[in-house]
Design an enzyme around this catalytic site. Structure first.
Site, mmCIF file in Angstrom:
data_model
loop_
_atom_site.group_PDB
_atom_site.id
_atom_site.type_symbol
_atom_site.label_atom_id
_atom_site.label_comp_id
_atom_site.label_asym_id
_atom_site.label_seq_id
_atom_site.Cartn_x
_atom_site.Cartn_y
_atom_site.Cartn_z
ATOM 1 N N VAL A 76 0.834 -1.210 0.000
ATOM 2 C CA VAL A 76 0.000 0.000 0.000
ATOM 3 C C VAL A 76 0.864 1.254 0.000
ATOM 4 O O VAL A 76 0.664 2.180 -0.803
ATOM 5 C CB VAL A 76 -0.953 -0.009 1.222
ATOM 6 C CG1 VAL A 76 -1.701 1.324 1.326
ATOM 7 C CG2 VAL A 76 -1.941 -1.171 1.120
ATOM 8 N N ASP A 88 5.833 -22.926 6.184
ATOM 9 C CA ASP A 88 6.571 -24.148 5.841
ATOM 10 C C ASP A 88 7.868 -23.846 5.099
ATOM 11 O O ASP A 88 8.745 -24.696 5.016
ATOM 12 C CB ASP A 88 5.709 -25.059 4.953
ATOM 13 C CG ASP A 88 4.615 -25.760 5.726
ATOM 14 O OD1 ASP A 88 4.503 -25.557 6.941
ATOM 15 O OD2 ASP A 88 3.853 -26.525 5.097
ATOM 16 N N GLY A 93 4.629 -28.293 8.638
ATOM 17 C CA GLY A 93 5.520 -28.816 7.600
ATOM 18 C C GLY A 93 4.826 -29.939 6.859
ATOM 19 O O GLY A 93 4.990 -31.094 7.201
ATOM 20 N N ALA A 106 17.369 -30.382 19.714
ATOM 21 C CA ALA A 106 16.523 -31.580 19.740
ATOM 22 C C ALA A 106 17.353 -32.825 19.453
ATOM 23 O O ALA A 106 18.386 -32.763 18.775
ATOM 24 C CB ALA A 106 15.399 -31.447 18.721
ATOM 25 N N LYS A 160 18.472 -38.723 30.277
ATOM 26 C CA LYS A 160 17.275 -39.379 30.764
ATOM 27 C C LYS A 160 16.007 -38.862 30.088
ATOM 28 O O LYS A 160 14.928 -39.351 30.349
ATOM 29 C CB LYS A 160 17.172 -39.196 32.274
ATOM 30 C CG LYS A 160 18.245 -40.028 32.988
ATOM 31 C CD LYS A 160 18.135 -39.901 34.480
ATOM 32 C CE LYS A 160 18.277 -38.451 34.869
ATOM 33 N NZ LYS A 160 18.318 -38.256 36.327
ATOM 34 N N SER A 161 16.174 -37.862 29.262
ATOM 35 C CA SER A 161 15.017 -37.383 28.523
ATOM 36 C C SER A 161 15.488 -36.958 27.138
ATOM 37 O O SER A 161 16.684 -36.730 26.935
ATOM 38 C CB SER A 161 14.368 -36.208 29.253
ATOM 39 O OG SER A 161 15.256 -35.112 29.272
#
Lengths: 322, 322, 322, 322
Positions: free
Chosen positions: B24, B128, B171, B187, B216-217
Site C-alpha cells: 500500500v 513451511d 511442515g 533436539a 534421561k530425557s
C-alpha cells in the site's frame, strides 16, 4: 531442629524452584542445614540426596520445572515403600521435610507423618490448581498465561479464516486452567471435567453465536482430562454437527515450562518461607497455602477434597465470551 | 498503471500484514490506488474488495495472520472460476495484482496471468518455507521461533522427568521448520517428510544416546506432514520399542499467530516494495523472492519445484543434538 | 437506568480494554446502552463520545493501553471544568458513568458525584498499584511481569560481566512494582519512594554481598519516583562509593504496553462486571476493588489514602535477594 | 592439532553459547580436546581455563550472555599483555584458539596471530552488527527482536496518549539495530550515528506527519552512540521545538539477554562449526562470517573496516514509517 529436607513430587510446575530457593534461604537464615531429595518419593526411598547451600540455588529462580527433578512413585504408596523412605530420612538426619507438590504428594506425606512421626509440611504446586486449602497453587499462573498466549496467537490466525479452533490445556480433574485462560482469551466455549460434554449442545451454541453475531470463527478451550489429545476426537464430533473445518492445538507440557510469572515466584517464595517457619514452629502434617491473601494451614489429609471452580467466574464466562 | 489489487491466499503467515502495508505504501508513493481483495481467490471471484489507504493499514504491522483474510478456493482451480476472477479484476479496474501466498497460490496466479494477460506478481509467504525461488518465505522465522520457544519450555520440564517428548510442528511436505527449530533447540531427533520414518531406527539412536551420555530425557521434533496429530501415533510406536513414557505437544496454528519477528517484517516489507516496483517496471507472472540476500524474480510456474533442505544444516544436526 | 458511559483516565494500564469490554457486555446483557467517552475527563468536557456495542470491543481484550485513549485534564480539577463535564453527561443522556483509572481519576469523580449527583463507580487501574481500597489494580501484574522479564534478561548478561545493573521501573509514590519484581527476580537491592535512599548504605550492603558470597554482579531495582531517568544519577553516585562499572535500563512506558496477563484480564473483567452491577444496584461515588479475593466497595474520596507495601514481602526481600 | 581453546570477548551477545557449544561438539567429533578460557583476554592473560566436554555445555544453548564470561582487557592491547597471553596458550597446550567477539576482539587476535604465530579463527558476535566481513553477527537478531518488542509495547500505549516516545537501542558506531527494529516497528524517525542529528529537522518532519496524517503520537528510535541515556537530552531538545510531551525508554543491556532467536542460534552453530573446521584446515588469522548465505573468511585485520547500512533498507525506511 538442625537439618531439614526438601523434595518436589508429582507433576512439575513453574515456580517450584523459587520455592526450593526460599526454603533453602529461610533455613540457612535460621541456621538449619538443608538437604535436597532428588526425584520425589522415588529418590527419597533410594536415599538420593544432595546438600543445598546458597550456591546450589543461585540462578534458578527464573527456570521452569524443578532442579530437584520429580517422579511418581507407586512404591511409596505401599507401607514397605514408606518404611524405606522413613529409613532414608533417619539416615540423612532430617528433622523435617518440606514437600512441594499436589494432593497426591500430600496423601503420601500425610501417611509418612502419621506412621512415622516425621514432621512434614507441604507446599501446593500444581498447574491444575486442584489442591484444596489454597486459592492458588504454584505454577497455575504461569500455565494459565502460557495457555492465554496460545489463545491470543490462535485468535490472530482465526480471524484470517472461517474456522473452529480447539485449544487443549491441562486439567486432569478440574477446569481452572481452561476457565481462567478462557475468560482472559475471550474463548467461545469451555469443555471441562466439571461439566458433562455434549457435542450437540456445544455445536448449537456455536451455531447460534455465528448466526446472531456474524462470527466466522470460534475458539473452544478443552481441558485434557484423562486423555491428552482428546481434542482431535472432540473436533471430529463437533465438525459432524456443525460442518465447519476445525484445527487443534495440544499444549501439553508446554504449560509446565518457561520462566515462572511474578505471581508464581512470589507465591512460591512466600510459601517456601512459610513452610520452614511452620516446621520451626512445630507444625506437622499440614500444608501452607494462601487463602484470601493470607497464609493458611490445612491438614495434609484434607488437601484432596474437591475444590470447586469460582462460581463468579463460571457465571461471567458466557457473558464475556468473544 | 493507476490502480492495483493485493490479496493473501492459502495458509496465513505472520508478516503478511507487513507485506500488505508495504504494498500500500509503495503504491501510494507512486500515485497508484490500492484495492484489497478479501479472502483470497474465493473473495476475488466474488468481487469482495475494500479500498486500502494509509489509515486502513495503520497499526497492523505487528499483528499475525492477515487483515485481508485468506481461504483455499477449489473454484479458482477451474477455468470458470478464473474467468469470474478475471471479470472481477476488470470490474475493479485493476491494472495488476500482488499475490501474497505459497506455491499453490502462485500456480493459480500463473494461469490467471497466462489465460487473461493480467499482470500479477507474487510474494512468497509460507511458514513451511517450501516455496522454490526464495531462501526464506514470510512467516517462516516467526513460526520457527514459536516452535523453538516450545522446545525451550519442554526442555525445562524434560529435565525434571525421565521422559520422551514429541513436539509436532507444521511442515506438510517439508522439514524446514523442524530442522531449524530442532538445531536451535538442541533436539535429539527429527521426523520429517524428506526422510522415511522408522520407529526402530529412531528408538535405537535414542537408546544409544541414553546409554552413552547418561541422558534421561529427549525431545523429538516431528513435522506434521499430511496428518496433524500424528505424533500421538508415533509416540505410541516408539514407546513400544523403547519402553519410555512419552508426552506430546501439537503446536498447530499457534505457529501462524503472534507478532511477526524482525526478520519476517523486514522481509515482508522488502518484498512488498519489490512486488509493486516489479509491476511498475512491467514485470508479470513472476514472484519476488530473496536469494542470497538479494531480490530475485522467479516465474510463478516454477515456484512449485522441490526446494531442498540446506545440506549443511542437515549435516550439523546430529553433531549438535543435545 | 437506560444508558451509561465509560471512560479511562490518568496513566493507561494493560487490562483497561478487558474492563471496558466487560462493562459493555454487562450493560448490554442488562439492556443498557453504552457510550464510550474518549480521552478521559478532557474528552468528557468536550463531549467526545462514541457508541459502544459488541462489535466495537471485539478483538480488544488482548491489547495493552486503552482503546478509549486517556489524558490528564487540569481543567477538570476546576469547578468550571466539572460543570462542563456534567453538561456533557446530561447531553449524552447518561444515567451513570464507570471511571477506570487511578486515585487522581477518583478524586475528580468524587467531586462530580457530590456536586452534580451523577452516579459514578470507579474501577482501579494503575500499574503503580497505589490505589487504596483494592489489593491489586488492573495493569499491575502485566507491568510487574514486564519488569521481571527485564530483570531476567539482565541476569543473563550480568553473569557474563563484573558489573552493577540498575533497572528503573515505574512507581511514582510507591514501590509495589519494584518490590514484587525485585523479589521475583532475586534483585540485590531496592530503591523505592517509601524509604530514604542513601548511596553509602546501598553501596555498603552491595560490597558486603560481594565479599561474603563471592558475587561479581548485582541488580538494583529503582522506582522512578518523580524523576524518570534518575537511575543514571544514582548509578553515578554508587559507582563513586563502590568503584564498580554500572549499566542502566529505564523501562518507562514499556510497562504500560504489551498483552495483559491472565490476572489483569480476569481482574479487569470481574471489576467491569462489578461496576455495572453496582450502578444498577444504585451505588454511587464508590470504587469496586478486590480485597482478599472478594469484591469490595470503597468511597471514591478515600481511594487516595496511603496504601502500604505488604510488610511480609518487605521482610522476605532481603532474605531472598540473589 | 590436539587441543584448542575458545573464548568470548568484548560485549556479550545472545547466541554466544550456541557458538561455544558448536565449537565443543565439532572439536570432540574430530577428537580434539577443548579448553574454555574465562573472561576473554583478561582471563587468557591470567590462564583462567576450564575443560569443556559435552556435559559442560549441556543446557546452555537457550541462555543469553556467555557461560565463559567476557571482559574488556586494556592489558591485552600492550605487547606485554600479549606476551603473557601467548605464554598461557603455550602452557595450556593449545594448538589454536577460537575467538568469539567483535572487531576489537579481532584486532587483538590478529596481533596475537602475527606476533606469536598462534592459529586463531574469529567468529563475529555483536549485537551492534558492526563487524565487517559478515552480513549478520551473532546476537543481532535477538537484540533487534528485543528492541522490536519494546516498540510494539510502546505503540500500545502511544495510541492511548498524544505523545512522543523515544526508544533508545544499542549501537555505538552504527545504526543497524535502530534501522531494522525501526522498519519492523514502523517507527517515525531514526537517530543513528551514521547521520548527523538536527533537532530542528526531526521536529519539522514529525510536525509534518502530525499535520498531514492526523497522527497524535510518534516513536523515535535512537541509537545510544557514545552516551547511553542521551535520549533524555534529545527528548528535551525536540520538546522545545515541538511542544509535545515526551517519554523515554532506555533498553541498554536488556538487549544482551534473553533466549537467543532461531537465527542467532543457527548462525552461532554454523559459524562455530566453521571456525573449528577452519582451524583443522590450517586457516589462521581470519574470521568465519556469513556473506550472502554462505560461509566466508575475512582476515582479522580487515574486520574493523566500516560496514555500511543496507542502502535498500535506508531507502524504504521513510516509505514505511507508521
Amino acid at each position: 531442629m538442625k537439618r531439614i529436607g526438601v523434595l518436589t513430587s508429582g507433576g512439575d510446575a513453574p515456580g517450584m524452584n523459587a520455592c526450593i530457593r526460599a526454603v533453602v534461604r529461610t533455613a540457612l537464615a535460621n541456621e538449619l542445614e538443608v538437604v535436597g531429595i532428588r526425584r520425589g518419593y522415588a529418590g527419597l526411598i533410594r536415599g538420593e540426596t544432595v546438600p543445598l547451600d546458597r550456591r546450589a540455588i543461585r540462578n534458578t529462580i527464573h527456570i521452569g520445572g524443578t532442579i530437584l527433578e520429580t517422579s511418581r512413585s507407586p512404591e511409596f504408596r505401599t507401607p514397605e515403600g514408606r518404611t524405606r523412605a522413613a529409613a532414608s530420612i533417619e539416615e540423612a538426619g532430617l528433622d523435617g521435610v518440606v514437600l512441594i507438590g499436589g494432593d497426591g504428594t500430600f496423601q503420601g506425606g500425610s501417611l509418612l507423618a502419621e506412621e512415622w512421626g516425621i514432621p512434614v509440611v507441604g507446599v501446593p504446586a500444581s498447574i491444575d490448581n486442584d489442591v484444596y486449602g489454597t486459592d492458588y497453587c504454584i505454577g497455575f499462573d504461569t500455565a494459565a498465561n502460557c495457555a492465554l498466549n496460545a489463545i491470543d496467537r490462535i485468535r490472530d490466525t482465526a480471524r484470517s479464516h472461517d474456522r473452529l479452533f480447539f485449544v487443549e490445556v491441562m486439567g486432569r480433574e478440574s477446569g481452572f486452567l481452561a476457565l481462567e485462560s478462557g475468560i482472559a482469551g475471550g474463548a467461545e466455549e469451555l469443555i471441562i471435567p466439571e461439566e458433562s460434554f455434549s457435542p450437540a449442545d456445544v455445536s448449537a451454541r456455536l451455531r447460534e453465536g455465528f448466526r446472531r453475531f456474524g462470527k466466522k470463527s470460534a475458539i473452544v478451550v478443552v481441558a485434557e482430562g484423562e486423555m491428552p489429545g482428546r481434542s482431535f476426537e472432540i473436533a471430529h464430533e463437533i465438525r459432524e454437527h456443525l460442518g465447519y473445518e476445525s484445527r487443534v492445538v495440544v499444549l501439553g507440557h508446554l504449560q509446565r515450562g518457561g520462566p515462572p510469572t511474578v505471581r508464581d515466584r512470589v507465591l512460591g517464595s512466600m510459601l517456601g518461607v512459610a513452610a520452614v517457619t511452620a516446621l520451626l514452629d512445630g507444625r506437622n502434617g499440614c500444608m501452607a497455602g494462601e487463602v484470601k491473601g493470607e497464609i493458611a494451614y490445612t491438614p495434609l489429609g484434607e488437601t484432596g477434597r474437591v475444590k470447586s471452580l469460582d462460581p463468579d467466574l463460571m457465571r461471567i464466562f458466557p457473558l464475556l465470551s468473544e
